[in-house]
Design a protein around this motif. Structure first.
Motif, short mmCIF file in Angstrom:
data_model
loop_
_atom_site.label_atom_id
_atom_site.label_comp_id
_atom_site.label_asym_id
_atom_site.label_seq_id
_atom_site.Cartn_x
_atom_site.Cartn_y
_atom_site.Cartn_z
N ARG A 119 51.50 23.52 42.48
CA ARG A 119 50.16 23.11 42.88
C ARG A 119 50.09 23.22 44.40
NH1 ARG A 119 46.79 18.44 40.85
NH2 ARG A 119 45.76 17.67 42.71
N LEU A 120 48.90 23.48 44.95
CA LEU A 120 48.78 23.62 46.41
C LEU A 120 48.79 22.23 47.06
CD1 LEU A 120 48.20 25.97 48.52
CD2 LEU A 120 45.89 25.01 48.60
N PRO A 121 49.79 21.93 47.89
CA PRO A 121 49.80 20.60 48.55
C PRO A 121 48.65 20.50 49.56
CG PRO A 121 51.92 21.75 48.79
CD PRO A 121 50.95 22.75 48.28
N ASP A 122 48.23 19.27 49.87
CA ASP A 122 47.09 19.08 50.79
C ASP A 122 47.36 19.68 52.16
OD1 ASP A 122 45.68 17.89 48.84
OD2 ASP A 122 46.17 15.82 49.45
N ASP A 123 48.64 19.74 52.56
CA ASP A 123 48.91 20.21 53.92
C ASP A 123 49.27 21.70 54.00
OD1 ASP A 123 51.26 19.97 52.60
OD2 ASP A 123 52.37 19.04 54.24
N VAL A 124 49.09 22.43 52.92
CA VAL A 124 49.30 23.90 52.98
C VAL A 124 47.93 24.57 53.00
CG1 VAL A 124 50.19 25.92 51.74
CG2 VAL A 124 51.53 23.82 51.82
N HIS A 125 47.69 25.35 54.06
CA HIS A 125 46.37 25.99 54.21
C HIS A 125 46.53 27.50 54.20
CE1 HIS A 125 44.73 22.08 54.97
NE2 HIS A 125 45.69 21.88 55.87
N PRO A 126 46.07 28.17 53.13
CA PRO A 126 46.19 29.62 53.08
C PRO A 126 45.44 30.27 54.25
CG PRO A 126 45.48 28.73 50.96
CD PRO A 126 45.40 27.62 51.95
N PRO A 127 45.97 31.39 54.78
CA PRO A 127 45.25 32.08 55.86
C PRO A 127 43.91 32.61 55.36
CG PRO A 127 47.13 33.39 55.09
CD PRO A 127 47.18 32.09 54.36
N PRO A 128 42.91 32.73 56.25
CA PRO A 128 41.61 33.23 55.77
C PRO A 128 41.75 34.65 55.24
CG PRO A 128 41.66 33.10 58.17
CD PRO A 128 42.93 32.47 57.68
N PRO A 129 40.96 35.00 54.22
CA PRO A 129 41.08 36.35 53.66
C PRO A 129 40.68 37.42 54.67
CG PRO A 129 39.29 35.12 52.61
CD PRO A 129 39.96 34.18 53.54
N HIS A 130 41.26 38.60 54.51
CA HIS A 130 40.94 39.74 55.37
C HIS A 130 39.49 40.16 55.11
CE1 HIS A 130 41.75 43.39 57.61
NE2 HIS A 130 41.17 44.09 56.64
N ARG A 131 38.71 40.31 56.17
CA ARG A 131 37.30 40.74 56.02
C ARG A 131 37.13 42.12 56.64
NH1 ARG A 131 32.70 38.06 55.06
NH2 ARG A 131 31.60 39.57 56.35
N VAL A 132 36.41 42.97 55.98
CA VAL A 132 36.06 44.26 56.57
C VAL A 132 34.57 44.20 56.89
CG1 VAL A 132 35.90 46.75 56.20
CG2 VAL A 132 37.79 45.45 55.18
N GLU A 133 34.23 44.23 58.17
CA GLU A 133 32.81 44.16 58.54
C GLU A 133 32.12 45.46 58.13
OE1 GLU A 133 31.19 41.58 59.33
OE2 GLU A 133 33.02 40.38 59.50
N PRO A 134 31.00 45.38 57.42
CA PRO A 134 30.32 46.60 56.97
C PRO A 134 29.90 47.48 58.16
CG PRO A 134 29.47 44.68 55.82
CD PRO A 134 30.38 44.16 56.89
#
Ligand SMILES: Cc1cc2nc3c(=O)[nH]c(=O)nc-3n(C[C@H](O)[C@H](O)[C@H](O)COP(=O)(O)OP(=O)(O)OC[C@H]3O[C@@H](n4cnc5c(N)ncnc54)[C@H](O)[C@@H]3O)c2cc1C
Ligand code: SF4
Length: 516
Positions: free
Chosen positions: A187-202
């Motif tokens: 389970r994801l613990p409260d203090d683990v924050h995934p990095p923001p997803p990669h975005r490709v600007e249109p």
């Protein structure tokens, strides 16, 4: 000089190494790429799915032209556009005086059946080549399947590990095990924050497509604002690099987790790039393996990730072609309930389900456990009609193509194939969702309750599902424990659970139409 060939490239075939382009004569042959209404509307696709395919096609056509290839590109708004692939192929054969058609086999059975008629319609021969972007040719899968009583992914995966040498030491799997799944259920613990997803600007091309889709498909479901998908090989490679560096090391640990406000956690968001041909599966697996060999990612993560692509992705594609077209008509559990309206409106009151539907509407994405254990699990437990459920999954995800959507939905999530794909149904009560997510903390229902006003609907539905299908599932060795628990309950409790399930389902409104 050979007779001029019309080389047809479909929307999900944006690969430079495509077999249809293999021996192309740039001074002579013509590549046809056509945006057709029929493909945009055979189900009511999420608007990001349409934009994704058209944007990738336009970028790919530009890249081919830059390499000196003659591309005949038919835009959706072209006044003479017939709206169908066959119609556009016929027009292009006439326009260019082509003497033959060369194509790569399509991903979907429906398109393949149509392609078989192109030659007759256009009056020239058509050569359909294998799609060698997949690791396992269709014929090899059929040979593997021949004579086997059960077609389990795990057995097939080992064959491909040996064949490719991925994560192998001689004939043995590295780490002494083929599969590290038991380590991948945190389970994801409260203090683990995934990095923001990669975005490709249109860019300008993609923005023009987004405008076109907004204008031409106003009634299709799903927002366009969050569009950030890779639409070129370069974008896709950048997304892969980011994933390998930032997410792969924890991919395994949190592969099955779900969390409020976290759409993708440590998942790759690479299915659209793989399915369009911007990335090739073997190249992605080799890059992931290299991360482990360099000591930058642990084995449970890398094996887990490679298994999704080398194992599941290749397996579902092989199974699809082996079993179609009859596969789509199977309904082993006799499920016939209409799809509820909340699969579109996200207002069921069930926090987990509404979160997945709302996220899907915004992003055209949900990760595997959301698809399997929330929307899929509900559909299984409630006995929703597989045709309607398949239609929904094919409509709402940017990565949805029938060859991969159908086995996952029909076989894995709904058990509609009666166990061809899965050894048991992926049925779970609210307890599973509570263990793997934080949704229940924010829900108006109580996951600890099974009966009463505030009881989590998944609980009664789960027991009702088991009771309803005892004749079919009761003797399944993998379900013995579940039936033992059911059998220990007194009959009054079972009756109350079944009443609870029935009264909940009675109140569920069916969907009327598929627009937002
Ligand atoms: C009901 C249901 C419907 C699905 N429909 C689709 C679909 O239409 N298109 C689609 O590409 N995937 C589908 N999947 C599989 C899976 O959910 C998606 O591939 C995955 O969520 C894509 O996100 P990701 O790139 O972040 O994947 P990750 O979790 O990061 O996995 C990496 C890659 O592995 C591959 N992969 C992972 N799981 C599967 C799987 N079960 N089958 C095939 N490939 C897999 C994908 O290419 C994915 O990009 C479905 C799963 C379920 C349960
Ligand atoms: S309580 Fe039940 S419905 Fe609510 S979030 Fe948890 S599992 Fe979903």
């Amino acid at each position: 000089m050979s007779a001029r060939a019309l080389r047809v490239v479909l929307g999900d075939q944006c690969s430079r190494t495509l077999s249809a382009l293999a021996d192309l004569d740039p001074g002579h042959d013509v590549v046809l790429m056509a945006e057709v209404m029929g493909e945009c509307t055979y189900v009511r696709h999420h608007r990001q799915k349409i934009a994704l395919v058209l944007a990738a096609m336009r970028h790919f056509a530009r890249a081919l032209t830059a390499r000196g290839v003659r591309v005949d590109y038919v835009a959706l708004d072209d006044p003479d556009n017939t709206g169908t692939l066959r119609g556009e192929v016929m027009r292009a054969v006439r326009r260019h005086g082509a003497a033959r058609i060369v194509a790569t086999e399509p991903g979907e059975w429906r398109v393949h059946a149509d392609m078989l008629r192109w030659g007759e319609a256009a009056g020239v021969p058509v050569e359909i080549r294998d799609d060698d972007r997949f690791i396992c040719p269709r014929a090899d899968f059929a040979r593997w399947a021949q004579g086997r009583r059960v077609l389990r992914m795990e057995h097939f995966y080992r064959v491909l590990r040996r064949r490719t040498g991925l994560l192998m030491e001689g004939d043995e799997p590295v780490g002494g095990r083929w599969n590290f799944d038991v380590e991948n259920r945190r389970r994801l613990p409260d203090d683990v924050h995934p990095p923001p997803p990669h975005r490709v600007e249109p860019d300008a091309i993609t923005r023009a497509v987004l405008d076109l889709v907004a204008r031409r498909f106003p009634n299709h479901w799903g927002g366009l604002d969050a569009f950030a998908w890779p639409v070129t090989v370069r974008d896709a490679k950048a997304a892969l690099d980011r994933f390998l560096a930032e997410r792969l090391p924890q991919f395994g640990d949190y592969q099955d987790a779900m969390a409020e406000g976290e759409a993708s956690l440590f998942h790759a968001l690479l299915s659209t790039s793989l399915n369009l041909g911007l990335l090739l599966p073997l190249e992605v697996c080799r890059r992931a393996e290299a991360e482990w060999r360099a000591g930058r990612a642990p084995l449970n993560a890398v094996e887990g990730f490679i298994r999704q692509i080398l194992g599941w992705r290749e397996y579902v594609r092989g199974l699809y072609w082996l079993k179609m077209p009859d596969y789509a008509r199977l309904n082993a559990l006799g499920a016939d309930r209409a799809l509820p309206s909340f699969y579109w409106s996200a207002d069921s009151g069930m926090r987990c389900l509404d979160a997945v539907v709302a996220q899907t509407r915004e992003l055209a994405y949900a990760h595997h456990i959301q698809r399997l254990m929330v929307t899929g699990n509900f559909a299984l437990l409630a006995g929703l009609d597989p045709r309607e459920v398949n239609d929904w999954y094919l409509s709402v995800y940017a990565d949805a193509f029938e060859w991969v959507e159908l086995p996952n939905t029909h076989g894995m999530a709904l058990y509609a194939d009666g166990g061809i794909m899965a050894s048991k149904p992926y049925a779970a009560s609210g307890r599973y969702i509570d263990r793997m997510s934080d949704h229940c903390r924010h829900c108006r229902y109580d996951v600890r309750e099974s009966v009463g006003e505030r009881a989590c609907p998944f609980n009664a539905l789960y027991w009702d599902f088991l009771a309803r299908h005892r004749a079919r599932l009761g003797s399944n060795p993998r379900m013995v424990q579940m039936y033992r628990t059911l059998d220990r309950m007194d009959s009054a409790k079972v009756a109350a659970l079944r009443r609870q399930a029935a009264s909940f389902l009675d109140r569920v409104a069916p969907a009327r139409r598929r627009s937002a």
